[in-house]
Design a protein around this motif. Structure first.
Motif, PDB file in Angstrom:
ATOM      1  N   ARG A  44       0.835  -1.209   0.000  1.00  0.00           N
ATOM      2  CA  ARG A  44       0.000   0.000   0.000  1.00  0.00           C
ATOM      3  C   ARG A  44       0.859   1.244   0.000  1.00  0.00           C
ATOM      4  O   ARG A  44       2.009   1.211   0.433  1.00  0.00           O
ATOM      5  N   GLU A  45       0.284   2.319  -0.478  1.00  0.00           N
ATOM      6  CA  GLU A  45       1.010   3.585  -0.529  1.00  0.00           C
ATOM      7  C   GLU A  45       1.301   4.088   0.887  1.00  0.00           C
ATOM      8  O   GLU A  45       0.441   4.055   1.764  1.00  0.00           O
ATOM      9  N   ALA A  76       0.928  -2.308   8.783  1.00  0.00           N
ATOM     10  CA  ALA A  76      -0.293  -2.344   9.601  1.00  0.00           C
ATOM     11  C   ALA A  76      -0.208  -1.336  10.741  1.00  0.00           C
ATOM     12  O   ALA A  76      -1.184  -0.627  11.031  1.00  0.00           O
ATOM     13  N   LEU A  77       0.957  -1.211  11.379  1.00  0.00           N
ATOM     14  CA  LEU A  77       1.108  -0.246  12.472  1.00  0.00           C
ATOM     15  C   LEU A  77       1.141   1.185  11.949  1.00  0.00           C
ATOM     16  O   LEU A  77       0.551   2.089  12.539  1.00  0.00           O
ATOM     17  N   LEU A  78       1.834   1.391  10.844  1.00  0.00           N
ATOM     18  CA  LEU A  78       1.935   2.749  10.278  1.00  0.00           C
ATOM     19  C   LEU A  78       0.583   3.255   9.785  1.00  0.00           C
ATOM     20  O   LEU A  78       0.265   4.430   9.940  1.00  0.00           O
ATOM     21  N   LEU A  79      -0.195   2.361   9.205  1.00  0.00           N
ATOM     22  CA  LEU A  79      -1.440   2.762   8.578  1.00  0.00           C
ATOM     23  C   LEU A  79      -2.663   2.489   9.449  1.00  0.00           C
ATOM     24  O   LEU A  79      -3.795   2.678   9.016  1.00  0.00           O
ATOM     25  N   GLY A  80      -2.426   2.026  10.696  1.00  0.00           N
ATOM     26  CA  GLY A  80      -3.537   1.813  11.630  1.00  0.00           C
ATOM     27  C   GLY A  80      -4.455   0.678  11.222  1.00  0.00           C
ATOM     28  O   GLY A  80      -5.654   0.740  11.469  1.00  0.00           O
ATOM     29  N   ASP A  81      -3.894  -0.352  10.631  1.00  0.00           N
ATOM     30  CA  ASP A  81      -4.695  -1.495  10.171  1.00  0.00           C
ATOM     31  C   ASP A  81      -4.431  -2.666  11.102  1.00  0.00           C
ATOM     32  O   ASP A  81      -3.351  -3.237  11.124  1.00  0.00           O
ATOM     33  N   SER A  82      -5.427  -3.050  11.851  1.00  0.00           N
ATOM     34  CA  SER A  82      -5.261  -4.152  12.803  1.00  0.00           C
ATOM     35  C   SER A  82      -5.668  -5.489  12.209  1.00  0.00           C
ATOM     36  O   SER A  82      -5.619  -6.513  12.880  1.00  0.00           O
TER      37      SER A  82
END
Length: 197
Positions: free
Chosen positions: A71-72, A190-196
């Motif tokens: 992802r970007e 996932a951590l950078l983009l807030g995706d759990s």
């Protein structure tokens, strides 16, 4: 054994190796993600090194950081220590091949940086020396190994992460290593983009 059956057997062996290592390596992978995320969000860098196929894995991992994974996002600070032929040949010629990564860690590594050290045997002299240099520079290490971890397992500290593939065959270890590196990339994103998820 006919060739079709032989080729199919590689898929079966790869699947079995991945499944055998999944539960054992997942907790260490999660620790590795936390270590990398903490470094990257503190303006630290990721240095990676390895030889042969492991050199390619180091380059692949750094390319995913600097470019993007799936992802970007902003580029992340990573450097593969096995890519500059002028440095590798000059240092190898003047000081010996076992110093080619150590010398770069001493030149570029800073406290808080992370060294991703890849060696299927766990015994590559230049990777061992890079780990020692990283510790001297107050860096943490994520080591990807196999075959019991070799000499690398004895060098690692409590703050380091050891991803040791439980297998003795190099190609199976390398197949798991690329999955581990992709999992680290996914965890960082996932951590950078807030995706759990």
């Amino acid at each position: 054994m006919d060739m079709t059956h032989r080729m199919a057997a590689h898929f079966d062996a790869a699947i079995q190796t991945l499944q055998a290592n999944a539960s054992a390596l997942a907790p260490a992978l999660a620790s590795g993600v936390d270590l990398l995320f903490s470094a990257l969000t503190s303006n630290a860098r990721i240095l990676a090194c390895g030889n042969g196929g492991s050199a390619t894995d180091a380059q692949h991992f750094v390319a995913e950081l600097v470019g993007r994974f799936e992802r970007e996002r902003l580029p992340l600070a990573g450097l593969a220590l096995n890519t500059d032929t002028a440095i590798l040949t000059a240092v190898g010629n003047d000081y010996g091949y076992e110093t080619v990564f150590e010398r770069q860690v001493n030149a570029l590594g800073q406290p808080g940086d992370v060294l991703v050290a890849i060696s299927t045997s766990g015994n590559s002299p230049n990777v061992l020396r890079a780990i020692e240099a990283a510790h001297d520079r107050e860096m943490s290490v994520i080591a990807l190994t196999g075959k019991g971890g070799g000499m690398i397992s004895g060098l690692l500290q409590e703050t380091d992460v050891h991803l040791c593939v439980a297998h003795d065959r190099t190609m199976r270890i390398q197949e798991v290593h690329i999955v581990l590196l992709h999992a680290l990339c996914d965890g960082i994103d996932a951590l950078l983009l807030g995706d759990s998820a």
